[in-house]
Write an enzyme that holds these catalytic residues in place. Structure first.
Site, PDB file in Angstrom:
ATOM      1  N   GLU A 170     -15.432   5.058  -0.381  1.00 29.90           N
ATOM      2  CA  GLU A 170     -14.591   3.973  -0.510  1.00 29.90           C
ATOM      3  C   GLU A 170     -13.317   3.875   0.138  1.00 29.90           C
ATOM      4  O   GLU A 170     -12.462   5.008  -0.147  1.00 29.90           O
ATOM      5  CB  GLU A 170     -14.354   3.701  -2.001  1.00 29.90           C
ATOM      6  CG  GLU A 170     -15.806   3.650  -2.899  1.00 29.90           C
ATOM      7  CD  GLU A 170     -16.768   2.398  -2.411  1.00 29.90           C
ATOM      8  OE1 GLU A 170     -15.985   1.548  -1.874  1.00 29.90           O
ATOM      9  OE2 GLU A 170     -18.017   2.679  -2.645  1.00 29.90           O
ATOM     10  N   CYS A 190      -5.620   0.836  -3.816  1.00 28.44           N
ATOM     11  CA  CYS A 190      -6.424   0.250  -2.980  1.00 28.44           C
ATOM     12  C   CYS A 190      -6.822  -1.228  -3.109  1.00 28.44           C
ATOM     13  O   CYS A 190      -7.086  -1.985  -2.017  1.00 28.44           O
ATOM     14  CB  CYS A 190      -7.972   1.078  -2.724  1.00 28.44           C
ATOM     15  SG  CYS A 190      -8.773   1.022  -4.150  1.00 28.44           S
TER      16      CYS A 190
END
Ligand code: NAD
Length: 541
Positions: free
Chosen positions: A293, A327
């Site tokens: 990720e 993020c």
């Protein structure tokens, strides 16, 4: 011998504590913070049943007070990494054969330790080492980590329950074997919970782990190791090494027993890992599972029908919480021209009330960014805006690293939808706005989809139902987590499984069954209770 089946506890998200003035939790976390701040901790490598304090050490310094040393951590040598992998493989058989309910008990115990006796410690470590405000620490280090651990136990049992049908005189069983070798977990600085989860999720499914946390999350990583230890996790199941990431990675990726990589971090590092695995593919016993990720360039689109206050609040919370170091942080915003002056006014009013400073002062909404390299990188973007003709600073743009790496919440407005701050991940408290003509909102969605390589999170804010349907359809691949009338950050485990595609990762959705499936290699077992005794089939007679 198994003589019963077991049910695991149901779980509905760990409740976030408020830390109000006068509350017990506030007093406890302040006391813990102050005592940890005034002591010096020395963090070892955790290899098998050994805690190794190496001679070569690095200081742990809070980002909001970078001259202060709160401890040191060990820098590993190649031999430590080799030994960590050896220790993992030595205990592999025992751990793989540990009944699932015992593995579940260990991680349930770990969750309860974090929710209870370790709560203020793990929060304080996250506040000190990663400069999170108490609220940001609480939702990450305490609540999200508890949720990961508890929900994953439920998902594990759901996976084990998934069995093929059995017809006639045979039995069909799916056995969800752990991967045959070891799993290498590499974790980022920005979430304590990700550090814990990337090792615990694979370990829960019966795997053994080499864990390399970020150099900037080591204080809270140590608390996690203490918790796993106290919860009864056999030594060697999770081995933690700290040191040169490339050296550790090269050793792990040059080992034929590498069965999986569980990574969260930046896109380029992940691409590098993938290339190395590709180059080594003939060396491995397994095809290593690669789960990553990575970065994001997360958007907010405000439709002409949107409520200006909803949009401004989504921008402020989405872009600036934890200094934009999520993020999922909103970093590019598309506003209809008709709304811009109202939204700019709201932003100026609200941002002028934001306080910034040390996380131990609970009035501060913002603290420092993680390290000098990140500070310099963000400052560089801000300085370029001051020089460039196609962008200007609407709010903020100030910075000061004399005590900590502080950057004020900054709003940029650009006339160029492909301007650097609209396309590149900055990972700081900086958001860029592009204004579009109201009647071009559909074309703007095309721009949103094509502006960035990333596809992690995005938000569409609108009071017009049809426009929401249109956006869902036309932004289908632009974000793995799509929010309607909300900020694009703040995913909660069990509620919004998290992850994105394109350059943002493999989208294996941390905190869901989908992720756990990557850490098993199912074996189908068919048993025939009435096997045939000659070969011809009836049609042949
Ligand atoms: P980073 O990529 O710098 O570091 C991540 C990990 O990789 C660390 O453990 C680091 O030591 C290691 N690493 C660094 N260079 C390496 C190399 N050459 N070889 C092997 N390992 C290496 O990321 P960071 O600054 O710690 O975290 C921020 C990044 O993580 C951002 O890009 C952010 O978007 C991303 N992130 C993504 C998610 C998500 O779920 N998509 C969640 C959190 C963070």
């Amino acid at each position: 011998m198994k003589t019963s089946t077991f049910q695991v506890p149901q779980h509905v998200n760990e409740e976030t504590k408020d830390y109000l003035k006068g509350s017990v939790e506030r007093k406890q976390v302040i006391e813990t913070y102050n005592s940890m701040y005034s002591e010096k901790i020395h963090i070892p490598l955790y290899i098998g049943n050994k805690e190794i304090f190496t001679d070569q050490r690095k200081n742990i310094t809070p980002p909001h007070d970078h001259q202060k040393v709160v401890g040191t951590y060990s820098i590993c040598e190649p031999v430590h990494v080799e030994n960590a992998i050896k220790s993992a493989l030595e205990i592999k058989n025992e751990w793989t054969n540990t009944p699932w309910e015992e593995r579940a008990s260990i991680f349930l115990k770990a969750a309860e330790l974090i929710a209870g006796p370790y709560r203020s410690k793990i929060n304080a470590a996250t506040m000190i080492g990663q400069s999170k405000s108490i609220f940001q620490a609480e939702i990450d280090a305490a609540c999200e980590l508890v949720d990961f651990l508890k929900f994953n136990i439920i998902y594990m049992t759901e996976i084990y329950d998934e069995q093929p049908i059995t017809v006639g005189n045979v039995s069909n069983k799916l056995e969800y074997r752990p991967l045959e070798g070891f799993v290498y977990a590499i974790t980022p600085f920005n979430f304590t919970a990700i550090g814990g989860n990337l090792c615990a999720s694979a370990a829960l499914m019966g795997n053994v782990i080499l864990w390399k946390p970020s150099d900037h999350q080591i204080y809270s990583a140590k608390v996690i190791m203490d918790v796993f230890n106290e919860a009864g996790l056999p030594k060697g199941v999770i081995n933690m090494v700290t040191g040169d990431p490339e050296m550790v990675t090269n050793i792990a990726l040059n080992n034929p027993n590498l069965s999986g990589i569980h990574f969260t971090g930046s896109t380029n590092v992940f691409k590098g890992l993938w290339s190395k695995v590709g180059a080594n593919i003939n060396m491995y016993k397994d095809y290593p599972r690669i789960v990553g990720e990575t970065g994001g360039k997360d958007f907010i689109v405000s439709h002409p029908s949107s409520d200006s206050l909803v949009v401004s609040t989504a921008i402020i919370r989405g872009a600036f919480e934890y200094q934009g170091q999520k993020c999922s942080a909103a970093s590019r915003v598309y506003l209809p021209k008709s709304k811009s002056s109202e939204i700019f006014k709201n932003l100026k009013t609200q941002i002028s009330t934001i306080k910034m400073g040390s996380p131990i002062d609970f009035e501060n909404f913002l603290t420092a960014v993680i390290h000098k390299k990140s500070y310099d990188n963000i400052v560089n973007y801000i300085d370029n805006v001051k020089k460039d003709n196609d962008a200007e600073i609407l709010i903020g743009g100030n910075y000061d690293d004399s005590k900590g790496y502080f950057i004020s919440p900054t709003v940029i407005v650009t006339t160029n939808p492909k301007y650097a701050t609209m396309t590149e991940e900055i990972f700081g408290p900086v958001v860029t706005i592009y204004l579009y003509p109201d009647n071009e909102w559909k074309e703007t969605l095309k721009l949103v989809d094509q502006t960035s390589d990333y596809a992690l999170t995005g938000a569409f804010i609108s009071e017009d139902k049809e426009s929401v349907e249109y956006a869902l359809k036309h932004l289908r691949y632009s974000a793995g987590n799509f929010y309607i009338n909300d900020k694009p950050s703040g995913a909660v485990v069990g509620q919004q499984p998290f992850g994105g595609s394109r350059a943002s990762g493999t989208n294996d959705k941390a905190g869901s069954k989908l992720n756990l499936l990557r850490w098993v290699s199912p074996r189908l077992i068919k048993e025939n209770f009435n096997p045939p005794t000659d070969y011809p089939y009836p049609y042949m007679k």
